[in-house]
Write a protein that holds these residues in place. Structure first.
Motif, PDB file in Angstrom:
ATOM      1  N   ARG A  60     -23.926  42.600  42.024  1.00  0.00           N
ATOM      2  CA  ARG A  60     -24.206  41.271  41.474  1.00  0.00           C
ATOM      3  C   ARG A  60     -22.933  40.581  40.971  1.00  0.00           C
ATOM      4  NH1 ARG A  60     -29.445  40.417  39.290  1.00  0.00           N
ATOM      5  NH2 ARG A  60     -28.514  39.571  37.390  1.00  0.00           N
ATOM      6  N   PHE A  61     -21.818  41.308  40.997  1.00  0.00           N
ATOM      7  CA  PHE A  61     -20.578  40.781  40.429  1.00  0.00           C
ATOM      8  C   PHE A  61     -19.877  39.837  41.402  1.00  0.00           C
ATOM      9  CE2 PHE A  61     -15.901  41.319  40.144  1.00  0.00           C
ATOM     10  CZ  PHE A  61     -15.703  40.687  38.937  1.00  0.00           C
ATOM     11  N   ARG A  62     -19.311  38.786  40.854  1.00  0.00           N
ATOM     12  CA  ARG A  62     -18.466  37.874  41.604  1.00  0.00           C
ATOM     13  C   ARG A  62     -17.603  37.096  40.618  1.00  0.00           C
ATOM     14  NH1 ARG A  62     -23.104  34.769  42.050  1.00  0.00           N
ATOM     15  NH2 ARG A  62     -24.048  36.825  42.227  1.00  0.00           N
ATOM     16  N   ILE A  63     -16.554  36.478  41.119  1.00  0.00           N
ATOM     17  CA  ILE A  63     -15.763  35.553  40.311  1.00  0.00           C
ATOM     18  C   ILE A  63     -16.047  34.154  40.843  1.00  0.00           C
ATOM     19  CG2 ILE A  63     -13.461  34.849  39.560  1.00  0.00           C
ATOM     20  CD1 ILE A  63     -12.511  37.676  39.957  1.00  0.00           C
ATOM     21  N   THR A  64     -16.685  33.350  40.033  1.00  0.00           N
ATOM     22  CA  THR A  64     -17.022  31.998  40.457  1.00  0.00           C
ATOM     23  C   THR A  64     -15.837  31.070  40.208  1.00  0.00           C
ATOM     24  OG1 THR A  64     -17.987  31.509  38.285  1.00  0.00           O
ATOM     25  CG2 THR A  64     -19.469  32.328  39.998  1.00  0.00           C
ATOM     26  N   THR A  65     -15.775  29.995  40.985  1.00  0.00           N
ATOM     27  CA  THR A  65     -14.661  29.056  40.895  1.00  0.00           C
ATOM     28  C   THR A  65     -15.165  27.633  40.764  1.00  0.00           C
ATOM     29  OG1 THR A  65     -14.530  28.833  43.298  1.00  0.00           O
ATOM     30  CG2 THR A  65     -13.182  30.551  42.299  1.00  0.00           C
ATOM     31  N   ASN A  66     -14.465  26.867  39.967  1.00  0.00           N
ATOM     32  CA  ASN A  66     -14.745  25.444  39.819  1.00  0.00           C
ATOM     33  C   ASN A  66     -13.624  24.686  40.520  1.00  0.00           C
ATOM     34  OD1 ASN A  66     -15.305  22.847  39.065  1.00  0.00           O
ATOM     35  ND2 ASN A  66     -15.218  23.213  36.856  1.00  0.00           N
ATOM     36  N   GLY A  67     -13.793  24.515  41.828  1.00  0.00           N
ATOM     37  CA  GLY A  67     -12.714  23.969  42.640  1.00  0.00           C
ATOM     38  C   GLY A  67     -12.258  22.587  42.228  1.00  0.00           C
ATOM     39  N   GLY A  68     -13.141  21.784  41.648  1.00  0.00           N
ATOM     40  CA  GLY A  68     -12.757  20.439  41.252  1.00  0.00           C
ATOM     41  C   GLY A  68     -11.730  20.410  40.139  1.00  0.00           C
ATOM     42  N   GLN A  69     -11.583  21.513  39.400  1.00  0.00           N
ATOM     43  CA  GLN A  69     -10.640  21.580  38.288  1.00  0.00           C
ATOM     44  C   GLN A  69      -9.316  22.241  38.671  1.00  0.00           C
ATOM     45  OE1 GLN A  69     -11.003  20.356  35.103  1.00  0.00           O
ATOM     46  NE2 GLN A  69     -12.832  19.357  35.904  1.00  0.00           N
ATOM     47  N   GLN A 101      -9.280  26.752  45.417  1.00  0.00           N
ATOM     48  CA  GLN A 101      -9.103  25.429  46.007  1.00  0.00           C
ATOM     49  C   GLN A 101     -10.328  24.992  46.798  1.00  0.00           C
ATOM     50  OE1 GLN A 101      -5.528  26.320  48.185  1.00  0.00           O
ATOM     51  NE2 GLN A 101      -4.207  25.259  46.721  1.00  0.00           N
ATOM     52  N   LYS A 102     -11.058  25.958  47.343  1.00  0.00           N
ATOM     53  CA  LYS A 102     -12.245  25.653  48.139  1.00  0.00           C
ATOM     54  C   LYS A 102     -13.536  25.727  47.327  1.00  0.00           C
ATOM     55  CE  LYS A 102     -11.146  28.892  51.067  1.00  0.00           C
ATOM     56  NZ  LYS A 102     -11.175  29.824  52.220  1.00  0.00           N
ATOM     57  N   GLY A 103     -13.427  26.148  46.060  1.00  0.00           N
ATOM     58  CA  GLY A 103     -14.630  26.304  45.253  1.00  0.00           C
ATOM     59  C   GLY A 103     -15.504  27.431  45.726  1.00  0.00           C
ATOM     60  N   GLU A 104     -14.894  28.444  46.313  1.00  0.00           N
ATOM     61  CA  GLU A 104     -15.633  29.554  46.920  1.00  0.00           C
ATOM     62  C   GLU A 104     -15.635  30.768  46.003  1.00  0.00           C
ATOM     63  OE1 GLU A 104     -15.577  32.136  51.103  1.00  0.00           O
ATOM     64  OE2 GLU A 104     -14.211  30.454  50.771  1.00  0.00           O
ATOM     65  N   ASN A 105     -16.778  31.433  45.877  1.00  0.00           N
ATOM     66  CA  ASN A 105     -16.854  32.651  45.079  1.00  0.00           C
ATOM     67  C   ASN A 105     -15.894  33.702  45.618  1.00  0.00           C
ATOM     68  OD1 ASN A 105     -18.850  31.553  43.491  1.00  0.00           O
ATOM     69  ND2 ASN A 105     -20.530  32.621  44.515  1.00  0.00           N
ATOM     70  N   ILE A 106     -15.302  34.467  44.707  1.00  0.00           N
ATOM     71  CA  ILE A 106     -14.399  35.542  45.103  1.00  0.00           C
ATOM     72  C   ILE A 106     -15.194  36.842  45.108  1.00  0.00           C
ATOM     73  CG2 ILE A 106     -12.280  36.783  44.556  1.00  0.00           C
ATOM     74  CD1 ILE A 106     -11.387  34.250  43.052  1.00  0.00           C
ATOM     75  N   VAL A 107     -15.477  37.327  46.317  1.00  0.00           N
ATOM     76  CA  VAL A 107     -16.208  38.585  46.494  1.00  0.00           C
ATOM     77  C   VAL A 107     -15.369  39.441  47.428  1.00  0.00           C
ATOM     78  CG1 VAL A 107     -18.364  39.658  47.185  1.00  0.00           C
ATOM     79  CG2 VAL A 107     -18.391  37.361  46.220  1.00  0.00           C
ATOM     80  N   ARG A 108     -14.465  40.194  46.858  1.00  0.00           N
ATOM     81  CA  ARG A 108     -13.561  41.022  47.639  1.00  0.00           C
ATOM     82  C   ARG A 108     -13.719  42.483  47.232  1.00  0.00           C
ATOM     83  NH1 ARG A 108      -8.848  38.356  49.744  1.00  0.00           N
ATOM     84  NH2 ARG A 108      -7.888  40.402  49.952  1.00  0.00           N
ATOM     85  N   SER A 109     -13.683  43.352  48.221  1.00  0.00           N
ATOM     86  CA  SER A 109     -13.821  44.780  47.944  1.00  0.00           C
ATOM     87  C   SER A 109     -12.710  45.296  47.045  1.00  0.00           C
ATOM     88  CB  SER A 109     -13.819  45.567  49.261  1.00  0.00           C
ATOM     89  OG  SER A 109     -14.901  45.211  50.079  1.00  0.00           O
ATOM     90  N   SER A 110     -11.533  44.723  47.173  1.00  0.00           N
ATOM     91  CA  SER A 110     -10.388  45.230  46.421  1.00  0.00           C
ATOM     92  C   SER A 110     -10.354  44.760  44.980  1.00  0.00           C
ATOM     93  CB  SER A 110      -9.089  44.818  47.119  1.00  0.00           C
ATOM     94  OG  SER A 110      -9.040  43.421  47.283  1.00  0.00           O
ATOM     95  N   CYS A 111     -11.069  43.703  44.640  1.00  0.00           N
ATOM     96  CA  CYS A 111     -11.025  43.151  43.282  1.00  0.00           C
ATOM     97  C   CYS A 111     -11.521  44.171  42.270  1.00  0.00           C
ATOM     98  CB  CYS A 111     -11.858  41.880  43.200  1.00  0.00           C
ATOM     99  SG  CYS A 111     -11.921  41.166  41.545  1.00  0.00           S
ATOM    100  N   VAL A 112     -10.697  44.454  41.248  1.00  0.00           N
ATOM    101  CA  VAL A 112     -11.074  45.424  40.216  1.00  0.00           C
ATOM    102  C   VAL A 112     -11.615  44.744  38.968  1.00  0.00           C
ATOM    103  CG1 VAL A 112      -9.484  47.209  41.001  1.00  0.00           C
ATOM    104  CG2 VAL A 112      -8.689  45.500  39.361  1.00  0.00           C
ATOM    105  N   GLY A 113     -11.775  43.441  39.001  1.00  0.00           N
ATOM    106  CA  GLY A 113     -12.369  42.732  37.869  1.00  0.00           C
ATOM    107  C   GLY A 113     -11.558  42.812  36.594  1.00  0.00           C
ATOM    108  N   CYS A 114     -10.230  42.854  36.716  1.00  0.00           N
ATOM    109  CA  CYS A 114      -9.401  42.932  35.510  1.00  0.00           C
ATOM    110  C   CYS A 114      -9.470  41.642  34.699  1.00  0.00           C
ATOM    111  CB  CYS A 114      -7.959  43.263  35.874  1.00  0.00           C
ATOM    112  SG  CYS A 114      -7.097  41.964  36.802  1.00  0.00           S
TER     113      CYS A 114
END
Length: 526
Positions: A431-440, A462-475
């Motif tokens: 369920r984890f992701r990093i959400t982005t507010n591309g307009g800002q 820049q694209k306002g796209e959620n970051i869902v990457r296998s390598s992301c350790v959520g630091c």
């Protein structure tokens, strides 16, 4: 004389060097290290010099951190990291990398030069740690006790520095306290206390496949010989693999382990924090990462299957699980696992990932078939090879020794099989992701620069796209260094988590709907 640089140019003058207090702190730390070096070359030192050495090192780090961050406004202070010799791959960085590498080489393969003597009295630096080891475990020190003590000290001391640097961010403070707690209690004290109680050495922090010795024959014999306590340890190890890990990863992503519990991640986040910007962000590096880390995971699976098969083969009829039943069970489990992923999660996998998964699956089944046909698994030999090349050379010598050159997460990114398992779980069903507010997003690039896992975070923002990457350790550092609050770590519904439709012009959902409607109308008209 130092002066304030009022312009906002990226080419402004670099920050001044170390202050007088920071120089004093550095001197204290190196004095403590010098005393430890004297013990290595067998200069006789009283036992209390251990406490003097460790105290000087810790005090030096604390004084340095206080002068660097206290009395100044809270917020990220990455001033001049590309100008400082130690953090820009300068001569000092290379020197530190070489010294760390030499230390790990001696630690893993030549512990006698540290004074370790398994057949008699210790000498050198190992003897200096004997009183502390006897106090905790009741036994003389080994080279691993020396390393564990210094490792824990590094996480605690540099953890304090990290807390001051990120004191404005609640998430960073809590997770830093977490890694300090787990390293001191679970990774250092509990295993040593278990030895004092005549129980098997067991570090609950290290989960298979990172703990590749969990199912080795000698370890299984220790568990079975310890009775109820040993079976609890073995049961916890199995539960960690099949229950605890997938459940926690489902809710929180791989960050629950890689950034909150793991000792490797703890050292990378604290002592390795000044080097996080050195991670390679290129596409070639990303491709190498994907293939290398999953290849190592396959090697661990093959090796573990081999050592368990060898153990059962050497103890026929002693346990309810036979070697043939074990191989059948492994084959069935892996078949169901790969089939389930390919059927239900194929949309989350790229084309090369699908080909790679099928290829790895065929290799594993072929080797298991070889075990069936020959009756011999090469388990002990595989374990020795893996321990040498991956467990020692990669995770230690390269993984930590190369912090000042390649960044602080070399092992976590390219080699850790546990990170590979958690990464697949995070990508496929978390369920984890990093959400982005591309307009800002103002495209400053801080997020990408300080991503220790080499992810180009800015391209997602820049694209306002959620970051869902296998390598992301959520630091969470990408979010912490963002000046506009564009990034946010979230645990939310899985629907729409992997959003392939990027918001190209701001973060206006109605605008996206309008673009899609126009596309549909264009198709109808054509």
């Amino acid at each position: 004389m130092a002066h304030i640089e009022h312009n906002m140019s990226l080419t402004g003058e670099p920050p001044i060097g170390l202050s007088a207090i920071q120089k004093l702190a550095t001197g204290l730390g190196w004095t403590g290290i010098f005393f430890l070096f004297l013990s290595i070359i067998n200069v006789p030192l009283p036992g209390y010099f251990l406490w003097i050495s460790l105290g000087l090192i810790a005090t030096g780090v604390v004084i340095f951190a206080n002068d660097q961050y206290r009395g100044k406004p809270a917020g990220i202070k990455n001033d001049g990291v590309w100008f400082k010799n130690m953090t820009s791959r300068g001569i000092l960085a290379w020197g530190a990398g070489i010294l760390l590498t030499l230390f790990y080489i001696v630690l893993y393969w030549y512990p006698q030069y540290l004074g370790y003597n398994p057949d008699g009295e210790n000498t050198g630096i190992v003897a200096l740690f004997d009183p502390l080891s006897n106090f905790i475990s009741g036994n003389d020190a080994s080279e691993w006790f020396v390393y564990g003590t210094l490792y824990t000290l590094a996480i605690l001391a540099f953890g304090y520095k990290f807390l001051l640097k990120y004191r404005h961010n609640k998430y960073e403070k809590i997770r830093t306290f977490s890694v300090m707690f787990f390293q001191l209690g679970f990774a250092f004290l509990i295993p040593e206390i278990l030895i004092r109680l005549n129980q098997p050495y067991y570090n609950p922090n290290v989960i298979w496949p990172l703990n590749y010795d969990l199912f080795a024959g000698y370890k299984l014999n220790e568990f079975f010989s310890a009775g109820t306590v040993g079976m609890i340890m073995l049961g916890f190890g199995l539960a960690s693999i099949f229950l605890i890990t997938p459940i926690l990863t489902y809710f929180y992503g791989k960050r629950w382990y890689c950034s909150w519990v793991c000792g490797c991640g703890g050292l990378a986040e604290t002592a390795g924090d000044p080097y996080r910007h050195l991670s390679d962000k290129s596409r070639k590096s990303w491709m190498l990462e994907r293939w290398l880390i999953h290849t190592i995971l396959v090697l661990v699976v093959i090796m573990t299957t081999a050592v368990v098969y060898s153990f059962l083969n050497e103890n026929p009829g002693k346990y309810w699980l036979t070697k043939d039943a074990f191989l059948t069970g492994v084959t069935g489990f892996l078949t169901l696992l790969f089939a389930g992923i390919m059927i239900f999660k194929r949309k989350e996998l790229a084309k090369d990932a699908k080909y790679g998964a099928v290829g790895y699956f065929v290799i594993i089944l072929a080797i298991i078939g070889l075990y069936y046909s020959t009756g011999y698994s090469y388990g002990h030999l595989l374990r020795e090879w893996y321990g040498f090349f991956i467990g020692a050379a990669f995770s230690g010598v390269i993984g930590v020794g190369f912090y000042p050159i390649f960044g602080n997460r070399v092992w976590c990114r390219f080699g850790c099989p546990m990170a590979a398992v958690l990464g697949m779980q995070q990508r496929l069903f978390s369920r984890f992701r990093i959400t982005t507010n591309g307009g800002q997003c103002i495209s400053c690039g801080n997020c990408s620069t300080y991503c220790e896992m080499g992810i180009d975070v800015r391209s997602y923002a820049q694209k306002g796209e959620n970051i869902v990457r296998s390598s992301c350790v959520g630091c969470g550092i990408c979010s912490a260094v963002c000046p506009r609050g564009v990034l946010k770590l979230e645990n939310g519904p899985r629907d729409g988590r992997i959003n392939g439709d990027a918001v190209l012009l701001g973060n206006d959902v109605d605008l996206l709907d309008l673009i899609q409607q126009q596309k549909r109308e264009t198709r109808r008209n054509s």
